[in-house]
Design an enzyme around this catalytic site. Structure first.
Site, PDB file in Angstrom:
ATOM      1  N   TYR A   1       0.844  -1.200   0.000  1.00 19.51           N
ATOM      2  CA  TYR A   1       0.000   0.000   0.000  1.00 19.51           C
ATOM      3  C   TYR A   1       0.885   1.258   0.000  1.00 19.51           C
ATOM      4  O   TYR A   1       1.835   1.347   0.777  1.00 19.51           O
ATOM      5  CB  TYR A   1      -0.913  -0.035   1.236  1.00 19.51           C
ATOM      6  CG  TYR A   1      -1.620   1.261   1.502  1.00 19.51           C
ATOM      7  CD1 TYR A   1      -2.526   1.791   0.591  1.00 19.51           C
ATOM      8  CD2 TYR A   1      -1.379   1.975   2.672  1.00 19.51           C
ATOM      9  CE1 TYR A   1      -3.161   2.997   0.828  1.00 19.51           C
ATOM     10  CE2 TYR A   1      -2.015   3.179   2.931  1.00 19.51           C
ATOM     11  CZ  TYR A   1      -2.897   3.685   1.994  1.00 19.51           C
ATOM     12  OH  TYR A   1      -3.521   4.876   2.238  1.00 19.51           O
TER      13      TYR A   1
ATOM     14  N   ASP B   1       0.175  -7.259   7.347  1.00 19.33           N
ATOM     15  CA  ASP B   1      -0.973  -6.376   7.119  1.00 19.33           C
ATOM     16  C   ASP B   1      -2.085  -7.256   6.532  1.00 19.33           C
ATOM     17  O   ASP B   1      -2.005  -7.695   5.385  1.00 19.33           O
ATOM     18  CB  ASP B   1      -0.556  -5.251   6.156  1.00 19.33           C
ATOM     19  CG  ASP B   1      -1.681  -4.246   5.911  1.00 19.33           C
ATOM     20  OD1 ASP B   1      -2.864  -4.620   6.073  1.00 19.33           O
ATOM     21  OD2 ASP B   1      -1.370  -3.102   5.536  1.00 19.33           O
TER      22      ASP B   1
HETATM   23  C1  PLP Z   1      -3.466  -2.533   2.944  1.00 22.96           C
HETATM   24  C2  PLP Z   1      -3.578  -1.238   3.672  1.00 22.96           C
HETATM   25  N1  PLP Z   1      -2.798  -1.031   4.743  1.00 22.96           N
HETATM   26  C3  PLP Z   1      -2.837   0.140   5.440  1.00 22.96           C
HETATM   27  C4  PLP Z   1      -3.672   1.159   5.055  1.00 22.96           C
HETATM   28  C5  PLP Z   1      -3.677   2.459   5.846  1.00 22.96           C
HETATM   29  O1  PLP Z   1      -4.810   2.482   6.667  1.00 22.96           O
HETATM   30  P1  PLP Z   1      -5.593   3.842   7.079  1.00 22.96           P
HETATM   31  O2  PLP Z   1      -6.085   4.467   5.813  1.00 22.96           O
HETATM   32  O3  PLP Z   1      -6.690   3.319   7.978  1.00 22.96           O
HETATM   33  O4  PLP Z   1      -4.598   4.689   7.804  1.00 22.96           O
HETATM   34  C6  PLP Z   1      -4.514   0.983   3.938  1.00 22.96           C
HETATM   35  C7  PLP Z   1      -5.421   2.078   3.513  1.00 22.96           C
HETATM   36  O5  PLP Z   1      -5.934   2.074   2.404  1.00 22.96           O
HETATM   37  C8  PLP Z   1      -4.468  -0.245   3.238  1.00 22.96           C
HETATM   38  O6  PLP Z   1      -5.240  -0.470   2.158  1.00 22.96           O
END
Ligand code: PLP
Length: 232
Positions: free
Chosen positions: A103, A175
């Protein structure tokens, strides 16, 4: 019945939950308070200030731990705040191996924030564990896996990556935002930390921004609770 004996669907509602200590409410009330009355200095019922802990947040954290099959959950103001807490476990000079199509916001916090503090990041294609193995050295302290990856939907074999960390002082974080614990439980596959942008499938309705971590080790939980409180 102990939470661990419940099936997944039941855990999503009841996992890690107890009737509320105040009046026995079976659904957790929302405690909209920043602070708590004390009978004497330090004389409280487990909660003193809501950055440190809040009963509603505790209910969410226990629920998250239950559905991921962990022992401790931590909730954050966003997924990136949860990632921020994990990287703060590290010291300058420590190295992280991460997948090369993760991401964009995760890549940005690694490269644009934490690289300035002396943490070294390597980005490799993780579909083959060999590429990860080649980057491991004595300074490697964390492997960061995102699977499926956002947006390419590449799949990484968590068990294969976990096998590289056995007997080494290397944490494996996954993640799990896109798979959710309904489809994939990284802690059961050898990961030390599960992270979520609970903003996505766990939240489910596009009406909240939330981050989460779940672990299965008391010492690691204590270090992360310290960061959660100390960094806010
Ligand atoms: C795979 C992944 N990890 C982390 C995040 C970051 O999360 P947040 O937007 O809740 O800060 C996202 C956000 O799109 C994501 O898709």
């Amino acid at each position: 019945m102990a939470s661990k004996d419940l099936k997944f669907n039941t855990k999503t509602i009841h996992g890690g939950q107890k009737p509320d200590a105040g009046y026995g409410a079976v659904m957790p009330p929302i405690y909209q308070t920043s602070t708590y009355a004390q009978t004497t200095p330090g004389g409280h019922k487990g909660y003193e200030y809501s950055r440190s802990a809040n009963p509603t947040r505790t209910a969410l954290e226990n629920s998250l731990a239950s559905i991921e099959g962990g022992t401790h959950g931590m909730a954050f103001g966003s997924g990136l705040a949860a990632i921020d807490a994990v990287i703060k476990l590290l010291q300058p000079g420590d190295e992280v191996i991460s997948t090369n199509d993760l991401y964009g916001g995760s890549y940005r916090i690694f490269k644009r924030i934490f690289e300035n503090f002396g943490i070294v990041f390597h980005f490799v294609g993780m579909q083959g564990a060999n590429a990860v193995q080649e980057k491991i050295n004595s300074r490697t302290k964390l492997i960061w896996v995102e699977t499926p990856t956002n947006p390419m939907m590449n799949i990484i074999d968590i068990k294969a990556i976990a096998s590289l960390t056995i007997d080494k002082d290397i944490l494996l974080a996954v993640d799990n935002t896109f798979a959710t614990p309904y489809l994939q439980k990284p802690l059961e596959l050898g990961a030390d930390i599960v992270m979520h942008s609970a903003t996505k499938y766990l939240g489910g309705h596009s009406d909240t921004v939330v981050g989460a971590l779940v672990v299965k080790d008391q010492e690691l939980a204590d270090r992360l609770y310290f960061i959660q409180n100390a960094s806010g």
